[in-house]
Write a protein that holds these residues in place. Structure first.
Motif, PDB file in Angstrom:
ATOM      1  N   ILE A 213      71.213  53.861  86.012  1.00 40.22           N
ATOM      2  CA  ILE A 213      69.817  54.273  86.194  1.00 40.22           C
ATOM      3  C   ILE A 213      69.568  55.610  85.498  1.00 40.22           C
ATOM      4  O   ILE A 213      68.538  55.803  84.841  1.00 40.22           O
ATOM      5  CB  ILE A 213      69.470  54.353  87.692  1.00 40.22           C
ATOM      6  N   THR A 214      70.515  56.531  85.628  1.00 32.04           N
ATOM      7  CA  THR A 214      70.367  57.831  84.983  1.00 32.04           C
ATOM      8  C   THR A 214      70.321  57.692  83.471  1.00 32.04           C
ATOM      9  O   THR A 214      69.457  58.281  82.809  1.00 32.04           O
ATOM     10  CB  THR A 214      71.508  58.777  85.390  1.00 32.04           C
ATOM     11  N   VAL A 215      71.219  56.917  82.911  1.00 29.75           N
ATOM     12  CA  VAL A 215      71.232  56.700  81.461  1.00 29.75           C
ATOM     13  C   VAL A 215      69.943  56.010  81.020  1.00 29.75           C
ATOM     14  O   VAL A 215      69.322  56.400  80.026  1.00 29.75           O
ATOM     15  CB  VAL A 215      72.476  55.886  81.035  1.00 29.75           C
ATOM     16  N   GLY A 216      69.528  54.992  81.771  1.00 32.11           N
ATOM     17  CA  GLY A 216      68.291  54.295  81.429  1.00 32.11           C
ATOM     18  C   GLY A 216      67.081  55.209  81.455  1.00 32.11           C
ATOM     19  O   GLY A 216      66.237  55.173  80.557  1.00 32.11           O
ATOM     20  N   ALA A 217      66.992  56.058  82.482  1.00 25.72           N
ATOM     21  CA  ALA A 217      65.866  56.993  82.580  1.00 25.72           C
ATOM     22  C   ALA A 217      65.889  58.008  81.444  1.00 25.72           C
ATOM     23  O   ALA A 217      64.842  58.347  80.880  1.00 25.72           O
ATOM     24  CB  ALA A 217      65.893  57.711  83.924  1.00 25.72           C
ATOM     25  N   ALA A 218      67.081  58.481  81.088  1.00 27.84           N
ATOM     26  CA  ALA A 218      67.195  59.454  79.999  1.00 27.84           C
ATOM     27  C   ALA A 218      66.792  58.835  78.663  1.00 27.84           C
ATOM     28  O   ALA A 218      66.057  59.443  77.879  1.00 27.84           O
ATOM     29  CB  ALA A 218      68.617  59.994  79.926  1.00 27.84           C
ATOM     30  N   VAL A 219      67.258  57.626  78.394  1.00 32.62           N
ATOM     31  CA  VAL A 219      66.911  56.946  77.141  1.00 32.62           C
ATOM     32  C   VAL A 219      65.413  56.656  77.099  1.00 32.62           C
ATOM     33  O   VAL A 219      64.762  56.853  76.068  1.00 32.62           O
ATOM     34  CB  VAL A 219      67.740  55.647  76.964  1.00 32.62           C
ATOM     35  N   TRP A 220      64.865  56.204  78.224  1.00 35.18           N
ATOM     36  CA  TRP A 220      63.428  55.913  78.302  1.00 35.18           C
ATOM     37  C   TRP A 220      62.613  57.167  78.014  1.00 35.18           C
ATOM     38  O   TRP A 220      61.670  57.157  77.211  1.00 35.18           O
ATOM     39  CB  TRP A 220      63.113  55.348  79.675  1.00 35.18           C
ATOM     40  N   ALA A 221      62.956  58.280  78.644  1.00 30.55           N
ATOM     41  CA  ALA A 221      62.226  59.529  78.435  1.00 30.55           C
ATOM     42  C   ALA A 221      62.380  60.007  76.995  1.00 30.55           C
ATOM     43  O   ALA A 221      61.418  60.463  76.380  1.00 30.55           O
ATOM     44  CB  ALA A 221      62.715  60.598  79.409  1.00 30.55           C
TER      45      ALA A 221
END
Length: 76
Positions: free
Chosen positions: A44-52
């Motif tokens: 989730i953290t990686v996904g949120a960082a990539v999304w942002a």
């Protein structure tokens, strides 16, 4: 900042806080105390960082074109 930027930033901050708490042994989200919970939290953290990152940077051809138009018109 528009609503999307605020949402992306909030999701990233929450994910990073959760990741730090899980890494230090605290478990703010139920189920994040086992190996699968840590993996899900990391994902989730990686996904949120990539999304942002993706939404706030011109990484597509269209985004690069839009950035160039803004620069040419003196808006950026």
């Amino acid at each position: 900042m528009d609503k999307g930027a605020i949402v992306r930033t909030a999701v990233l901050v929450i994910a990073l806080i959760n990741q730090v708490l899980v890494a230090t042994g605290l478990n703010p989200i139920s189920g994040s105390e086992d190996v699968w919970g840590e993996a899900i939290s990391s994902a989730i953290t990686v996904g949120a960082a990539v999304w942002a990152w993706f939404k706030d940077n011109a990484v597509t051809a269209r985004g690069k074109y839009q950035q160039q138009v803004l620069k040419d018109k003196g808006l950026k």
